[in-house]
Scaffold this motif. Structure first.
Motif, PDB file in Angstrom:
ATOM      1  N   LYS A 403       0.847  -1.178   0.000  1.00  0.00           N
ATOM      2  CA  LYS A 403       0.000   0.000   0.000  1.00  0.00           C
ATOM      3  C   LYS A 403       0.893   1.242   0.000  1.00  0.00           C
ATOM      4  CE  LYS A 403      -3.242  -2.508   2.974  1.00  0.00           C
ATOM      5  NZ  LYS A 403      -4.006  -2.473   4.245  1.00  0.00           N
ATOM      6  N   LEU A 404       0.699   2.098  -0.999  1.00  0.00           N
ATOM      7  CA  LEU A 404       1.600   3.236  -1.157  1.00  0.00           C
ATOM      8  C   LEU A 404       0.822   4.499  -1.514  1.00  0.00           C
ATOM      9  CD1 LEU A 404       4.347   1.468  -3.300  1.00  0.00           C
ATOM     10  CD2 LEU A 404       4.545   2.091  -0.882  1.00  0.00           C
ATOM     11  N   ILE A 405       1.301   5.618  -0.971  1.00  0.00           N
ATOM     12  CA  ILE A 405       0.826   6.950  -1.336  1.00  0.00           C
ATOM     13  C   ILE A 405       2.051   7.801  -1.640  1.00  0.00           C
ATOM     14  CG2 ILE A 405      -0.401   9.025  -0.609  1.00  0.00           C
ATOM     15  CD1 ILE A 405      -2.058   7.330   1.258  1.00  0.00           C
ATOM     16  N   GLU A 406       1.987   8.555  -2.735  1.00  0.00           N
ATOM     17  CA  GLU A 406       3.126   9.396  -3.119  1.00  0.00           C
ATOM     18  C   GLU A 406       2.624  10.797  -3.445  1.00  0.00           C
ATOM     19  OE1 GLU A 406       6.706   8.002  -5.411  1.00  0.00           O
ATOM     20  OE2 GLU A 406       5.723   9.177  -6.974  1.00  0.00           O
ATOM     21  N   ILE A 407       3.320  11.803  -2.908  1.00  0.00           N
ATOM     22  CA  ILE A 407       3.010  13.202  -3.209  1.00  0.00           C
ATOM     23  C   ILE A 407       4.238  13.829  -3.854  1.00  0.00           C
ATOM     24  CG2 ILE A 407       2.449  15.468  -2.260  1.00  0.00           C
ATOM     25  CD1 ILE A 407       0.882  14.181  -0.109  1.00  0.00           C
ATOM     26  N   ILE A 408       4.030  14.467  -5.006  1.00  0.00           N
ATOM     27  CA  ILE A 408       5.120  15.120  -5.739  1.00  0.00           C
ATOM     28  C   ILE A 408       4.732  16.580  -5.954  1.00  0.00           C
ATOM     29  CG2 ILE A 408       6.488  15.143  -7.848  1.00  0.00           C
ATOM     30  CD1 ILE A 408       5.881  12.195  -8.172  1.00  0.00           C
ATOM     31  N   LYS A 415       3.027  28.648 -11.857  1.00  0.00           N
ATOM     32  CA  LYS A 415       2.110  27.854 -11.034  1.00  0.00           C
ATOM     33  C   LYS A 415       2.858  26.727 -10.336  1.00  0.00           C
ATOM     34  CE  LYS A 415       0.812  25.323 -15.194  1.00  0.00           C
ATOM     35  NZ  LYS A 415      -0.254  25.038 -16.153  1.00  0.00           N
ATOM     36  N   ILE A 416       2.210  26.177  -9.327  1.00  0.00           N
ATOM     37  CA  ILE A 416       2.736  25.042  -8.578  1.00  0.00           C
ATOM     38  C   ILE A 416       1.767  23.886  -8.774  1.00  0.00           C
ATOM     39  CG2 ILE A 416       1.569  25.628  -6.407  1.00  0.00           C
ATOM     40  CD1 ILE A 416       5.152  24.347  -6.597  1.00  0.00           C
ATOM     41  N   ARG A 417       2.291  22.691  -9.054  1.00  0.00           N
ATOM     42  CA  ARG A 417       1.449  21.510  -9.292  1.00  0.00           C
ATOM     43  C   ARG A 417       1.773  20.461  -8.234  1.00  0.00           C
ATOM     44  NH1 ARG A 417       1.877  20.732 -14.546  1.00  0.00           N
ATOM     45  NH2 ARG A 417      -0.198  21.557 -14.978  1.00  0.00           N
ATOM     46  N   ILE A 418       0.723  19.949  -7.594  1.00  0.00           N
ATOM     47  CA  ILE A 418       0.855  18.925  -6.549  1.00  0.00           C
ATOM     48  C   ILE A 418       0.129  17.673  -7.030  1.00  0.00           C
ATOM     49  CG2 ILE A 418       0.431  18.369  -4.129  1.00  0.00           C
ATOM     50  CD1 ILE A 418       0.009  21.611  -3.971  1.00  0.00           C
ATOM     51  N   PHE A 482       2.203  -0.158 -11.264  1.00  0.00           N
ATOM     52  CA  PHE A 482       0.852  -0.463 -10.814  1.00  0.00           C
ATOM     53  C   PHE A 482      -0.128  -0.020 -11.902  1.00  0.00           C
ATOM     54  CE2 PHE A 482       3.383   0.107  -6.996  1.00  0.00           C
ATOM     55  CZ  PHE A 482       3.036  -1.011  -6.244  1.00  0.00           C
ATOM     56  N   GLU A 483      -1.024  -0.928 -12.291  1.00  0.00           N
ATOM     57  CA  GLU A 483      -1.927  -0.639 -13.401  1.00  0.00           C
ATOM     58  C   GLU A 483      -3.025   0.340 -13.006  1.00  0.00           C
ATOM     59  OE1 GLU A 483      -3.494  -4.156 -15.106  1.00  0.00           O
ATOM     60  OE2 GLU A 483      -1.554  -4.907 -15.788  1.00  0.00           O
ATOM     61  N   LYS A 484      -3.595   0.173 -11.823  1.00  0.00           N
ATOM     62  CA  LYS A 484      -4.740   0.990 -11.422  1.00  0.00           C
ATOM     63  C   LYS A 484      -4.351   1.875 -10.245  1.00  0.00           C
ATOM     64  CE  LYS A 484      -8.157  -2.387 -12.977  1.00  0.00           C
ATOM     65  NZ  LYS A 484      -9.302  -3.244 -12.565  1.00  0.00           N
ATOM     66  N   CYS A 485      -4.090   3.144 -10.553  1.00  0.00           N
ATOM     67  CA  CYS A 485      -3.758   4.120  -9.524  1.00  0.00           C
ATOM     68  C   CYS A 485      -4.676   5.336  -9.680  1.00  0.00           C
ATOM     69  CB  CYS A 485      -2.298   4.566  -9.631  1.00  0.00           C
ATOM     70  SG  CYS A 485      -1.099   3.246  -9.349  1.00  0.00           S
ATOM     71  N   THR A 486      -4.914   6.009  -8.565  1.00  0.00           N
ATOM     72  CA  THR A 486      -5.723   7.230  -8.577  1.00  0.00           C
ATOM     73  C   THR A 486      -4.802   8.434  -8.419  1.00  0.00           C
ATOM     74  OG1 THR A 486      -7.577   6.055  -7.577  1.00  0.00           O
ATOM     75  CG2 THR A 486      -7.632   8.458  -7.501  1.00  0.00           C
ATOM     76  N   LEU A 487      -4.947   9.407  -9.321  1.00  0.00           N
ATOM     77  CA  LEU A 487      -4.122  10.620  -9.301  1.00  0.00           C
ATOM     78  C   LEU A 487      -5.013  11.838  -9.063  1.00  0.00           C
ATOM     79  CD1 LEU A 487      -1.585  12.357  -9.839  1.00  0.00           C
ATOM     80  CD2 LEU A 487      -2.149  12.249 -12.273  1.00  0.00           C
ATOM     81  N   PHE A 488      -4.734  12.561  -7.971  1.00  0.00           N
ATOM     82  CA  PHE A 488      -5.331  13.873  -7.732  1.00  0.00           C
ATOM     83  C   PHE A 488      -4.284  14.922  -8.086  1.00  0.00           C
ATOM     84  CE2 PHE A 488      -8.140  11.313  -5.177  1.00  0.00           C
ATOM     85  CZ  PHE A 488      -9.375  11.948  -5.297  1.00  0.00           C
ATOM     86  N   THR A 489      -4.642  15.850  -8.951  1.00  0.00           N
ATOM     87  CA  THR A 489      -3.728  16.913  -9.381  1.00  0.00           C
ATOM     88  C   THR A 489      -4.288  18.259  -8.934  1.00  0.00           C
ATOM     89  OG1 THR A 489      -3.030  15.636 -11.306  1.00  0.00           O
ATOM     90  CG2 THR A 489      -2.576  18.001 -11.329  1.00  0.00           C
ATOM     91  N   ILE A 490      -3.483  18.970  -8.130  1.00  0.00           N
ATOM     92  CA  ILE A 490      -3.858  20.308  -7.653  1.00  0.00           C
ATOM     93  C   ILE A 490      -2.908  21.310  -8.306  1.00  0.00           C
ATOM     94  CG2 ILE A 490      -4.115  21.810  -5.651  1.00  0.00           C
ATOM     95  CD1 ILE A 490      -4.534  19.278  -3.965  1.00  0.00           C
ATOM     96  N   THR A 491      -3.467  22.293  -8.997  1.00  0.00           N
ATOM     97  CA  THR A 491      -2.670  23.322  -9.652  1.00  0.00           C
ATOM     98  C   THR A 491      -3.060  24.669  -9.080  1.00  0.00           C
ATOM     99  OG1 THR A 491      -2.650  21.985 -11.669  1.00  0.00           O
ATOM    100  CG2 THR A 491      -1.971  24.282 -11.869  1.00  0.00           C
ATOM    101  N   ILE A 492      -2.059  25.386  -8.535  1.00  0.00           N
ATOM    102  CA  ILE A 492      -2.313  26.665  -7.874  1.00  0.00           C
ATOM    103  C   ILE A 492      -1.371  27.708  -8.469  1.00  0.00           C
ATOM    104  CG2 ILE A 492      -2.330  27.902  -5.667  1.00  0.00           C
ATOM    105  CD1 ILE A 492      -2.692  25.205  -4.282  1.00  0.00           C
ATOM    106  N   PRO A 493      -1.878  28.883  -8.849  1.00  0.00           N
ATOM    107  CA  PRO A 493      -0.987  29.926  -9.378  1.00  0.00           C
ATOM    108  C   PRO A 493      -0.080  30.485  -8.283  1.00  0.00           C
ATOM    109  CG  PRO A 493      -3.208  30.777  -9.126  1.00  0.00           C
ATOM    110  CD  PRO A 493      -3.283  29.307  -8.844  1.00  0.00           C
TER     111      PRO A 493
END
Length: 500
Positions: A403-408, A415-418, A482-493
């Motif tokens: 089980k893994l979670i990664e934040i980049i 802008k900044i992308r998370i 990993f074939e099935k991963c969920t990606l949340f992308t936050i973009t802030i100026p």
């Protein structure tokens, strides 16, 4: 007037349609016939001449003759298709007009046309036979016989050229005749249209006289009726004033009720938001308390552990207190912004979640490629990260493998992308479009209210002028795909004046 409009549109459509159809029907076949004539002269006649005088080899002649035969066959079939196709028939309006007014007789020479086509088919077969025989004799180097056969081919080609010229003249004559017929049809429609205009004009005059007389009678009758209605309206206006005053009072009462309902709804939403944000810190506090009990039973409770756990509990308590203050001012437009480090904010959110993540044995990777100082609401951004981490934890809790979670965190010019990724198996494609909707949840009521991601979207878009989206991806974490991963992308100026 309607009849005139219909007739004018019919005449324009009919003439244009017939002109286009007849033009294509007569010009395209002529082009194909000329192409066939050129193919016979260039590809057949000239090739046989060149091979006879050894200007080209026998093998080269095979290719040129085969190509010529294909071109002739293709153009001839296209000519027959256009000539006998029902696609190039005149409109039904023209057929009716021709039949009614006895215009045109284009089919009188079809017997001649069919006879010429039959002769060309015969000559074509004969030329193919002669060409095949010439090639055989050339391979045997029997040049005397070849000369005789080439003369026969020239004769047949000249004959076909004459037939093709006759067909071309036939199509030209038919085109001229059809043009005359089209002109007659147009003249007939114009005559009908002119007669209709005169008839409509006379009818309009008669109808106008009748209408004027009728309106005079109606005018005097209406004048009396208006006087009566005026008296009734004056009486009605007096009663309406009282009704309006009553309705205004009722409307104000309704506005007060709606305002109260709106306040109650906002209060309920705020309480639900606080409960959602407190659920995870409360769980962590419970785990700290249970950890005290477990270590005491095992005899491993030391002052250092007590101090560490107490500090963590104080941190969680302060966070819950800050949550109350944050949600107390969440809907107020005059909240004060502050300068804070994005890295510190993410690490703070991670600290609030670490007990739950450790309990579920979830690995966590934080990659701050570019730290940035942001101007905004620290607690709100922290809540966004907590909401997403909580959703990832719920998705990973049912997994048995790694089980893994990664934040980049990446920074560009403006802008900044998370990116927040987990390998929890992704989100169902039917559910994915609805994840940011309010009160939409796939969890049990005790596990979630469905407003966490909705709140996160409101915070990012309205307060930070950014964007947040979610999708399923293929991803590599710790050198494992990993074939099935969920990606949340936050973009802030980065610059607050820049809106995405």
């Amino acid at each position: 007037m309607i009849l005139i409009i219909i007739l004018s549109q019919i005449s324009i459509y009919t003439v244009k349609h017939d002109f286009d159809i007849l033009f294509e029907k007569r010009t395209k076949p002529i082009i194909k016939l000329e192409a066939i004539k050129d193919a016979y002269l260039v590809n057949i006649h000239d090739t046989l001449y060149d091979v006879e005088h050894k200007n080209i080899t026998l093998k080269q002649s095979y290719d040129v003759l085969s190509l010529g035969k294909q071109l002739i066959e293709q153009d001839w079939n296209k000519y027959l298709e256009i000539t006998f196709s029902k696609e190039y028939e005149i409109s039904w309006v023209t057929k009716v007009i021709k039949k009614f007014f006895n215009i045109g007789n284009q089919e009188k020479n079809t017997i001649l046309q069919n006879s010429i086509i039959s002769n060309i088919n015969e000559k074509n077969l004969k030329i193919d036979s002669l060409v095949a025989e010439i090639l055989v004799e050339l391979s045997k180097e029997n040049y005397e016989r070849v000369t005789i056969l080439i003369d026969n081919v020239d004769f047949e080609i000249n004959t076909i050229s004459i037939y093709i010229t006759n067909l071309t003249n036939y199509n030209l004559n038919m085109a001229i005749s059809e043009r005359k017929d089209t002109q007659k049809v147009f003249n007939t429609l114009s005559m009908i249209l002119n007669i209709s205009i005169v008839w409509v004009f006379l009818f309009s005059i008669i109808l106008s006289v009748v209408i004027i007389v009728h309106f005079k009678k109606l005018h005097f009758g209406l004048e009396d009726a208006v006087k009566e209605k005026t008296k009734e309206l004056l009486a009605l206006n007096k009663s309406l004033e009282k009704r309006i005053q009553d309705e205004v009072g009722n409307s104000r009462k309704k506005d007060l009720i709606m305002f109260q309902q709106s306040r109650l709804a906002s209060l309920g939403e705020m309480i639900a938001n606080i409960a959602h944000q407190w659920r995870q810190p409360l769980g962590s506090l419970m785990m700290i308390v249970q950890g005290f009990q477990t270590k005491m039973e095992l005899g491993k409770l030391t002052p250092e552990i007590v101090e560490e756990k107490v500090n963590d509990a104080i941190l969680l308590g302060n966070s819950m207190s800050n949550t109350l203050e944050d949600f107390q001012n969440f809907f107020k437009p005059n909240k004060d912004k502050e300068e804070f480090s994005l890295k510190d904010c993410i690490e703070h959110s991670l600290n609030l979640s670490k007990y739950v993540l450790d309990k579920e044995k979830i690995g966590f990777h934080l990659k701050i490629l570019h730290d940035v100082t942001m101007h905004g609401y620290y607690n709100e951004i922290s809540h966004v990260f907590l909401n997403i981490i909580s959703n990832s934890k719920d998705a990973l809790s049912s997994k048995e493998n790694k089980k893994l979670i990664e934040i980049i965190v990446k920074k560009s010019k403006y802008k900044i992308r998370i990116n927040i990724v987990d390998n929890g198996g992704g989100i169902d494609n039917k559910i994915l479009p609805h994840v940011f909707e309010p009160y939409y949840t796939t969890k049990y009521k005790s596990a979630g209210t469905g407003i966490g991601l909705y709140m996160s979207k409101q915070i990012i878009e309205k307060h930070m002028h950014g964007t947040i989206d979610c999708k399923n991806i293929y991803y590599r974490i710790e050198n494992e795909d990993f074939e099935k991963c969920t990606l949340f992308t936050i973009t802030i100026p980065i610059n607050e004046s820049e809106k995405i």
